[in-house]
Design an enzyme around this catalytic site. Structure first.
Site: not given
Length: 783
Positions: A464-466, A468, A667
């Protein structure tokens, strides 16, 4: 009594009252907010506050702001606790604003108002969702309100509280503060539990609130921002689409990406099935424009369809290293060359089989093919007669398997056109791009698929975008389009076969708090339940994503604060002790997560594709040496794993995938810890605001922890890879693992890091971070 000169005579209160200014009242206020920090100099602080009050008449809010700014100015490496003093002044401001806007009196020992009245008012106003009043009675809500712990607000440092207040707390339609921090956590808890059985709902909401309010965990940004609110956003973080090699598939994918981006999701797009530039279309030679124009179209989508009106969309595209367009793909983000072949607002990653890395090591040639030509020429099919390409295969074991067999078949076929060049030349292009732009990401496809617990049901093409999330993928295919007339009404009906459109729901353990408080056994079960409930609550506009989400029920339990925890435990980053600690800690978390999902399966039923999975056959546990006596863990015995494996076989798993370590940039700031699995960037970093900078010391910075906070660019990255490899064994998905390099790193050393990461069994690497380079984090994955 402390005395000083000042020019202030009158203070104007929000209710139009005026009071004579009294510096002693500020000093008493200082004693209250600094009660836990007796080592800080209150007189110095008061002088700073008074120096900012230059008029004879000031507003009360100006005094509060002077308190905040003075505290921020005093933050140093030697006195980091001023960040908590600044936070308590900000809390004073939030409490006062909420009391005024909600019409109640706030007291120092009782700063919160009537929780039921808040829920009732914001539901009526259209800020909160009606489900909060439908699922919970007034008595229930008052009971939950009584469980709110205002003292937990004092856990926040200034930047954490500021981030929470500016981006997550509910406001009315005039942007006035209405919700306070603990109310945000309780509303999230209530909403995530509102479909649980009525006799358990309140208790489960309290348990979820306990986990969040104590900062033992954080929910992902979409859940933090949207849960319980009547907004357009949804609760899932990550999506991955696989684009079909057809005009309809390409344009439908772009539409789906736009719809998900609008709702705040981070998107990954696999383009490896699209024919290469110069390929034929319906027999017409040299007519395909390849993948780059479609990537540019996605780039425009990312820019024009922003996320909930706040920031441009975030999209990553992936391509196989054996695709004919890979060379132009690697140049996508460079700042020179033909701008018509660039896409500066997109992120990109390459999908790499073991065979390519072997060719790089041995300096062999590498062949690039068009996936359309491979399918047409080679004639490979699956059991259902569907055509297969090279991308549909992977090596089942290290050094042997179907991919290398099929690749060699393709190389030997004289009818198949290809581009041939040294593999190391491609790798040089990769390294150059990474040093200039931070990307491409590296996705090691064989490692990801070998360790996939659901390999019986599909293939993982990319991340995905990151980097993981790693789950089964397949394209959605348009089957037919027809006019249908019924009851005098004519409709165009489009029929599609839904593919596996990946969805993942994230939250993360605050390692430095939860591990040291010894609450993992209690924490992980409620986190898994929260994540599982997101699946049933969420309404995703893209139907194939909703369908995939229900079939697999995938979740991504992650973590942050690793360097924070190591520093508190006195464990050097560059040590065998740190590697072993990672191994044992993540084995324990994995055990608890699997056990929690199994217990949920007993209660609510297993995911629909459990049968035939590695969970059911037990291979998942054998492959990681959990049940074979090969490797003994410190926290979980082989016998415990054997017992759990049998319970999983008997009862099933609620979730097809369980663990993924996201970047956690936002976060982790709220929780006041280090991001994800990353080392601390600087001992004292700065957050830029419009007119000032906020100093942000490393968490729990002291004479003791200082020695264990070696900063990212000073660390030997090979130790980071060793720790990541120890974790990877216990993660059924992946981890957002960054490499930190100096701009002057030698090419041979840079290549050695990638070779090490691949050989160590990492499934991916995320950004290459250079001191001369700034990269943007994915907001959606900030769990």
């Amino acid at each position: 009594m402390f005395t000083t000169t000042h020019t202030v005579h009158t203070v104007l209160k929000p209710n139009n009252r005026s009071l004579a200014f009294d510096a002693d009242r500020i000093m008493k206020y200082a004693e209250r907010i600094m009660e836990d920090f007796p080592h800080l100099n209150r007189e110095k602080w008061l002088r700073g506050v008074l120096s900012k009050l230059r008029q004879s008449t000031v507003q009360a809010a100006e005094i509060t702001q002077a308190c905040i700014m003075t505290s921020l100015e005093l933050i140093t490496r030697e006195e980091p606790d001023w960040k908590f003093v600044a936070a308590r002044s900000l809390l004073t401001k939030l409490y006062k604003e909420a009391a005024i806007h909600r019409n109640y009196k706030a007291y120092p020992d009782k700063p919160y108002g009537d929780f039921y009245k808040l829920i009732r008012a914001l539901v009526d106003l259209g800020v909160y969702r009606e489900e909060l009043l439908e699922a919970y009675t007034e008595d229930h809500i008052r009971e939950l309100g009584a469980a709110i712990e205002p003292n937990c607000d004092e856990l926040f440092d200034y930047i954490g509280l500021l981030t929470l207040s500016e981006r997550y707390l509910a406001a009315d339609f005039e942007a006035r503060t209405m919700e306070l921090p603990q109310e945000r956590y309780m509303v999230i808890a209530m909403y995530l539990m509102h479909k649980e059985p009525a006799n358990r709902r309140v208790q489960l909401a309290k348990e979820a609130y306990w986990a969040m309010s104590n900062l033992y965990m954080t929910a992902a940004t979409p859940t933090m921002a949207n849960a319980g609110k009547k907004v357009a956003g949804q609760l899932s973080s990550c999506f991955i689409d696989t684009v079909d090699d057809s005009l309809e598939g390409i344009f439908d994918s772009n539409t789906d990406v736009a719809r998900l981006s609008k709702m705040g999701g981070g998107i990954g797009v696999y383009l490896g099935k699209i024919r290469a530039r110069g390929s034929d279309i319906r027999g017409h030679k040299n007519t395909s424009s390849g993948v780059i124009p479609w990537i540019r179209q996605l780039n425009n989508t990312a820019v024009s369809v922003d996320q909930l009106g706040t920031r441009k969309g975030a999209i990553a595209v992936y391509l196989d290293v054996f695709h004919k367009d890979i060379l132009s793909f690697l140049d996508l983000k460079l700042n020179n060359g033909d701008e018509r072949m660039r896409a500066h607002d997109i992120f990109h990653g390459i999908c790499i089989p073991d065979l390519f890395m072997e060719a790089v090591e041995s300096r062999e040639d590498w062949h690039l093919f068009c996936p359309h030509e491979v399918k047409k020429t080679m004639g490979w099919t699956d059991s259902n007669g569907r055509s297969l390409g090279l991308e549909d295969f992977y090596d089942e074991e290290f050094g042997q398997g179907l991919f290398r067999e099929k690749y060699k078949e393709a190389v030997m076929n004289p009818l198949l056109t290809r581009i041939t060049l040294p593999a190391i030349d491609i790798m040089k292009r990769v390294l150059k791009s990474q040093l200039e732009t931070g990307t491409p990401y590296m996705f090691y496809k064989d490692s990801a698929n070998r360790m996939n617990p659901n390999k019986a049901h599909g293939v993982i093409f990319c991340s995905n975008l990151c980097t993981e999330i790693m789950q089964n993928q397949s394209p959605t295919v348009v089957e037919q389009e027809q006019l249908v007339t019924q009851d005098g009404q004519t409709r165009i009906v489009i029929s599609k076969v839904p593919g596996d459109f990946v969805v993942c729901n994230l939250n993360s353990i605050h390692l430095a708090r939860a591990v040291r408080a010894d609450v993992l056994d209690r924490l992980v079960p409620i986190q898994v339940r929260m994540l599982d409930n997101v699946i049933d609550i969420n309404n995703i506009e893209v139907l194939q994503a909703q369908y995939t989400n229900q079939r697999y029920r995938a979740i991504g339990l992650g973590s942050f604060g690793l360097h924070h925890l190591l520093a508190l435990e006195g464990i050097p980053w560059e040590s065998d002790m740190a590697v072993a600690y990672n191994d044992n800690l993540y084995e324990r978390i994995s055990y608890l997560a699997i056990k929690s999902s199994m217990e949920l399966a007993k209660e609510k039923g297993a995911y629909s594709l459990f049968e035939g999975s590695d969970w059911e056959t037990g291979r998942y546990f054998e492959q990681r040496s959990y049940t074979t006596y090969d490797r003994k863990g410190e926290f979980v015995t082989t016998e415990q794993w054997q017992e759990l494996a049998e319970l999983v076989r008997k009862n099933g798993m609620r979730n097809a995938w369980l663990m993924a370590v996201a970047p956690n940039s936002s976060t982790s700031i709220i929780a006041g810890s280090t991001a994800s699995i990353d080392p601390v960037y600087e001992l004292l970093s700065y957050e830029e605001k419009t007119s000032y900078k906020i100093a942000n010391p490393a968490p729990d910075l002291s004479d003791k922890t200082l020695w264990y906070y070696k900063t990212a660019f000073r660390l030997d990255q090979h130790w980071s890879i060793k720790m990541a490899a120890a974790r990877q064994r216990h993660l059924d998905q992946g981890q957002s693992f960054n490499l930190y390099v100096r701009p002057d790193i030698r090419a041979v050393d840079f290549l050695a890091l990638h070779i090490h990461a691949w050989r160590a069994g990492l499934k991916s690497t995320y950004y290459v971070r250079s001191q001369a380079l700034t990269v943007e984090e994915c907001e959606a994955c900030s769990s």
